[in-house]
Motif scaffolding. Sequence first.
Motif, short mmCIF file in Angstrom:
data_model
loop_
_atom_site.label_atom_id
_atom_site.label_comp_id
_atom_site.label_asym_id
_atom_site.label_seq_id
_atom_site.Cartn_x
_atom_site.Cartn_y
_atom_site.Cartn_z
N ILE A 218 0.84 -1.20 0.00
CA ILE A 218 0.00 0.00 0.00
C ILE A 218 0.88 1.25 0.00
O ILE A 218 0.68 2.17 -0.80
CB ILE A 218 -0.96 -0.01 1.21
CG1 ILE A 218 -2.03 -1.10 1.03
CG2 ILE A 218 -1.62 1.35 1.39
CD1 ILE A 218 -2.90 -1.34 2.25
N GLU A 219 1.89 1.27 0.87
CA GLU A 219 2.79 2.43 0.94
C GLU A 219 3.55 2.61 -0.38
O GLU A 219 3.68 3.73 -0.89
CB GLU A 219 3.78 2.27 2.10
CG GLU A 219 4.71 3.46 2.24
CD GLU A 219 5.63 3.37 3.45
OE1 GLU A 219 6.67 4.06 3.45
OE2 GLU A 219 5.30 2.63 4.41
N SER A 245 -2.41 -2.46 12.59
CA SER A 245 -3.41 -1.67 11.85
C SER A 245 -3.48 -0.21 12.30
O SER A 245 -3.82 0.66 11.50
CB SER A 245 -4.79 -2.33 11.95
OG SER A 245 -5.20 -2.40 13.30
N ASP A 246 -3.12 0.08 13.55
CA ASP A 246 -3.14 1.48 14.02
C ASP A 246 -2.18 2.33 13.21
O ASP A 246 -2.49 3.45 12.80
CB ASP A 246 -2.77 1.55 15.51
CG ASP A 246 -3.90 1.05 16.41
OD1 ASP A 246 -5.01 0.83 15.87
OD2 ASP A 246 -3.68 0.88 17.62
N LYS A 247 -0.99 1.77 12.98
CA LYS A 247 0.03 2.49 12.20
C LYS A 247 -0.45 2.68 10.75
O LYS A 247 -0.27 3.76 10.18
CB LYS A 247 1.35 1.71 12.23
CG LYS A 247 2.51 2.43 11.56
CD LYS A 247 3.75 1.56 11.50
CE LYS A 247 4.55 1.67 12.78
NZ LYS A 247 5.92 1.09 12.62
N LEU A 248 -1.06 1.66 10.19
CA LEU A 248 -1.59 1.75 8.83
C LEU A 248 -2.67 2.82 8.73
O LEU A 248 -2.67 3.64 7.81
CB LEU A 248 -2.16 0.40 8.38
CG LEU A 248 -2.88 0.38 7.02
CD1 LEU A 248 -1.93 0.70 5.88
CD2 LEU A 248 -3.56 -0.97 6.78
N HIS A 249 -3.56 2.81 9.69
CA HIS A 249 -4.67 3.77 9.68
C HIS A 249 -4.15 5.21 9.76
O HIS A 249 -4.60 6.10 9.02
CB HIS A 249 -5.62 3.48 10.85
CG HIS A 249 -6.97 4.10 10.68
ND1 HIS A 249 -7.27 5.37 11.14
CD2 HIS A 249 -8.10 3.65 10.07
CE1 HIS A 249 -8.51 5.67 10.82
NE2 HIS A 249 -9.05 4.64 10.18
N ALA A 250 -3.17 5.44 10.62
CA ALA A 250 -2.59 6.78 10.76
C ALA A 250 -1.90 7.21 9.47
O ALA A 250 -2.00 8.37 9.04
CB ALA A 250 -1.60 6.79 11.93
N TYR A 251 -1.20 6.26 8.83
CA TYR A 251 -0.49 6.56 7.57
C TYR A 251 -1.49 6.94 6.46
O TYR A 251 -1.29 7.91 5.73
CB TYR A 251 0.34 5.34 7.15
CG TYR A 251 1.06 5.53 5.83
CD1 TYR A 251 2.27 6.23 5.78
CD2 TYR A 251 0.53 5.02 4.65
CE1 TYR A 251 2.93 6.41 4.58
CE2 TYR A 251 1.18 5.21 3.44
CZ TYR A 251 2.38 5.91 3.41
OH TYR A 251 3.03 6.10 2.21
N LEU A 252 -2.58 6.18 6.37
CA LEU A 252 -3.59 6.46 5.34
C LEU A 252 -4.24 7.83 5.59
O LEU A 252 -4.48 8.59 4.64
CB LEU A 252 -4.66 5.36 5.33
CG LEU A 252 -4.20 3.98 4.82
CD1 LEU A 252 -5.34 2.98 4.91
CD2 LEU A 252 -3.66 4.04 3.40
#
Length: 325
Positions: A218-219, A245-252
């Motif tokens: 995704i990144e 998933s917390d890190k992914l959500h913040a990145y998105l």
Amino acid sequence: MDQSNVELLYEPIDKLTESLQQSTNQTYLDSLITTMEAVFNASLPEELDESIKQNLPAIPDASAYEIEDIRKAVQMATLKGMKGATQEQHLMTPEAIALFVGYLASKVTEGREHIRLFDPASGTGNLLTTVTEQLEKLEAVFASEVDPTLIRLAALNANLQQKEIEFFHQDSLGPFLLDPVDLVVSDLPVGYYPDDIQADDFELKADEGHSYSHHLFIEQSIKYTKAGGYLIFVIPEFLFDSDQSDKLHAYLQEQVHIVGVLQLPETVFKSEKNHKSIMILQKKGPDTTAVKQPLLAQVPSFKNTRAMSDILSQINSWFSENMTK
């Protein structure tokens, strides 16, 4: 009952592939590569032993068939070769899902004059070639795949369909010689990424242990998308329920606008743990704004024509009301 053109082409492709498999002791997929080369060149490879050539059935003539028939016939043969021999995360994107992704791709790119398209995990190329059939104004198409057998199948698939696609045979999480594109489509590979050194270049790397390849994809995809460009991913349903998933959500939240999430019908997947959804993103840019209400929908069974007609009507209305060109 009359055979369809897809079946009429598939049968001689399968017959030649099986004969090559028996004669050369290769896998079905490797033999399919030889068959596809023979179909494209209208002759068997020179390096094939003459004693083998003499006992092979005729080379199918694909010139009499439509592009879509060729794609589906090759798809059927590829699926046969993958059956029981391929890990679940490497399986081909189901036809109905690929067509649905193509439909969504046509909606998000509507009105664009020049579209550069990229699939960073192209596999056999079936998702990518299916999407290209539904897009106008395509300027360039790119694909990346690390597996040597899958990328050869994909390249031959593109050749037989007369599609111009530039393939990168490399680790798709390494750097690309690629200018940013307008649209990314991908059925995300799910699992752990083994190269911790390469993963260290990503914001979404794991704090300890191996990183999730689907997060890194995704990144990577966002990195190679233009500001204001779109990304359509086939994602595992558990994407936002994992330990990272917390890190992914913040990145998105920082990088993209979430345009929509569509839950795919359970009937398409073999088991509950393999259920997937489609996520549509737009990369943030100076001229972009978040949609007021993201597109959230449960897609009915693709076989239920009335329910599918209803959901497509609702999606069309949502795009008309929410997407400014």
